[in-house]
Design an enzyme around this catalytic site. Structure first.
Site, PDB file in Angstrom:
ATOM      1  N   SER A  83       0.855  -1.320  -0.195  1.00  0.00           N
ATOM      2  CA  SER A  83       0.067  -0.260  -0.117  1.00  0.00           C
ATOM      3  C   SER A  83       0.690   1.253  -0.097  1.00  0.00           C
ATOM      4  O   SER A  83       0.439   2.256  -0.653  1.00  0.00           O
ATOM      5  CB  SER A  83      -0.970  -0.217   1.100  1.00  0.00           C
ATOM      6  OG  SER A  83      -0.153  -0.280   2.362  1.00  0.00           O
ATOM      7  N   HIS A 110      -0.072   4.686   4.627  1.00  0.00           N
ATOM      8  CA  HIS A 110      -0.495   5.537   3.377  1.00  0.00           C
ATOM      9  C   HIS A 110       0.103   6.683   3.245  1.00  0.00           C
ATOM     10  O   HIS A 110       0.344   7.264   2.166  1.00  0.00           O
ATOM     11  CB  HIS A 110      -1.953   5.311   3.773  1.00  0.00           C
ATOM     12  CG  HIS A 110      -2.768   4.091   3.689  1.00  0.00           C
ATOM     13  ND1 HIS A 110      -3.890   3.910   3.846  1.00  0.00           N
ATOM     14  CD2 HIS A 110      -2.145   2.891   3.252  1.00  0.00           C
ATOM     15  CE1 HIS A 110      -4.295   2.435   3.630  1.00  0.00           C
ATOM     16  NE2 HIS A 110      -3.276   2.123   3.519  1.00  0.00           N
TER      17      HIS A 110
END
Length: 280
Positions: free
Chosen positions: A172, A233
């Site tokens: 991610s 993230h």
């Protein structure tokens, strides 16, 4: 369609693997608090944008990265290999303290579920291939590795405030970096959510929504524990932003090289300007 999956730190969700993985975690004294559903935002790029003609050039590093992820994914399917996987392919403070600093990179190649692996690699192959054609191999690899490292660093900072942090795995952080660089280079390209095919979003607008969501959820995680690596993230997005700023900044003008044999003191006494300077 071509997909972009932006995934949180993945947690082992397959029921048939929980017993084996729990035993491996207990043997290594590692927390397995990342069990549960994984948040997924599966996006599909506009067909007309991505299906336009591209140069038929090879993209070997895209395939190499997918192959490396596939190899680690297969390790998750071998019960006897799980202790090795937890030591060398899971980002955890205990691994860093024990000298396994390489997990800051290897954890980004680690996927324990077929859905996690499939969506992430579909995302990376689609968006990564589009971005790969507009960058040099060195720049693409710098973006990918830099996004992974900054994402892992942010994850570790977030874990430091937790008494029993869960491990983080998945691509991610790298995907956020790739998508951020792509969105900043192509802000008006149209994307759509696969479950909402009747709605389209600009790449830059979608990036702002994702970053805003993770920022809010990161603040909320100080009060309520979440299962997603929002700090990772944001770290990946930060890396993509830094890369875009550096790549788009104009090059510095060349400066005149001074003669190493120039006698500066003698020239000053004689009133002669040094090479590369202009007399007024």
């Amino acid at each position: 369609g071509l997909g972009l999956g932006l995934l949180g730190s993945y947690c082992v969700a397959e029921r048939r693997n929980r017993v084996v993985e729990s035993e491996a975690a207990a043997a290594l004294k590692l927390p397995l608090s990342c069990e549960g559903p994984v948040f997924q935002a599966q996006l599909v790029a506009n067909h007309q944008f991505f299906e336009r003609r591209r140069p038929q050039t090879k993209r070997p590093w895209v395939e190499y990265i997918v192959a490396a992820n596939a190899a680690v994914f297969l390790l998750w399917r071998v019960p006897s290999a799980l202790p090795l996987v937890y030591r060398h392919f899971v980002l955890l403070p205990v691994n860093i303290r024990n000298g396994r600093v390489h997990t800051m990179i290897t954890s980004a190649f680690s996927h324990s579920s077929a859905m996690h692996f499939g969506f992430n690699m579909l995302a990376f192959y689609s968006i990564g291939s589009s971005l790969y054609h507009s960058l040099s191999e060195r720049d693409f690899l710098s973006l990918y590795v830099g996004s992974t490292l900054i994402s892992s660093g942010m994850s570790l900072l977030s874990m430091a405030r937790m008494a029993n942090p869960a491990g983080s795995i998945g691509a991610s952080g790298a995907l956020y970096g790739i998508f951020t660089a792509y969105a900043l280079r192509n802000p008006d390209s149209e994307l759509m959510i696969i479950f909402l095919p009747f709605m389209t979003f600009s790449a830059l607008g979608l990036l702002k929504c994702l970053v805003g969501f993770d920022a809010v959820m990161l603040l909320a995680s100080f009060f309520v524990r979440t299962r997603l690596d929002h700090a990772g993230h944001l770290g990946g997005a930060l890396a993509g932003f830094i890369f875009h700023q550096l790549a788009s900044s104009p090059p510095r003008p060349p400066t005149a090289r001074r003669n190493p044999h120039w006698d500066t003191r003698a020239a000053q006494r004689q009133g002669v300007p040094p090479p590369g300077s202009s007399a007024v």
